[in-house]
Design a protein around this motif. Structure first.
Motif, short mmCIF file in Angstrom:
data_model
loop_
_atom_site.label_atom_id
_atom_site.label_comp_id
_atom_site.label_asym_id
_atom_site.label_seq_id
_atom_site.Cartn_x
_atom_site.Cartn_y
_atom_site.Cartn_z
N ILE A 16 23.29 51.88 32.59
CA ILE A 16 23.41 50.96 31.46
C ILE A 16 22.04 50.46 31.04
N PHE A 25 24.95 51.05 23.45
CA PHE A 25 25.80 50.18 24.28
C PHE A 25 27.23 50.20 23.77
N PHE A 28 28.88 53.45 24.77
CA PHE A 28 29.16 53.48 26.21
C PHE A 28 30.37 52.61 26.54
N PHE A 29 30.37 51.37 26.04
CA PHE A 29 31.47 50.46 26.36
C PHE A 29 32.78 50.93 25.74
#
Length: 100
Positions: A16, A25, A28-29
């Protein structure tokens, strides 16, 4: 407190940390969490910011929809936890007004 972190979780945190942009981000989340999990995580961080700013439980609950149990749990973490919320909030405040 039991240490819940191990080599695998540290590897995740390092991965991360390697992400560079808000878009990365978000991607990814979005892949890693359900919509509900992201909403809950977002709510807890919002609650932490409001507590940090001195808002009262009733105001936080009304604005966020968080239960008093959630607010209390976040408050305990903010006051007696590992300092993660505080560090994140203070660094975010430092970057406000910049292009992040």
């Amino acid at each position: 407190m039991k240490n819940i972190f191990d080599d695998r979780s540290r590897r995740l945190f390092f991965a991360i940390h390697e992400l560079d942009t808000v878009d990365e981000f978000e991607s990814f989340f979005a892949d890693a969490f359900t919509v509900k999990e992201i909403e809950e995580f977002t709510m807890r961080f919002t609650v932490a910011e409001m507590l940090y700013d001195g808002k009262v439980y009733s105001e936080i609950s009304k604005e966020t929809g968080a239960s008093t149990a959630t607010i209390s749990r976040v408050n305990r973490a903010l006051k007696y936890g590992e300092g993660g919320y505080k560090t994140a909030i203070e660094r975010l405040k430092l970057t406000e007004g910049t292009n992040i």
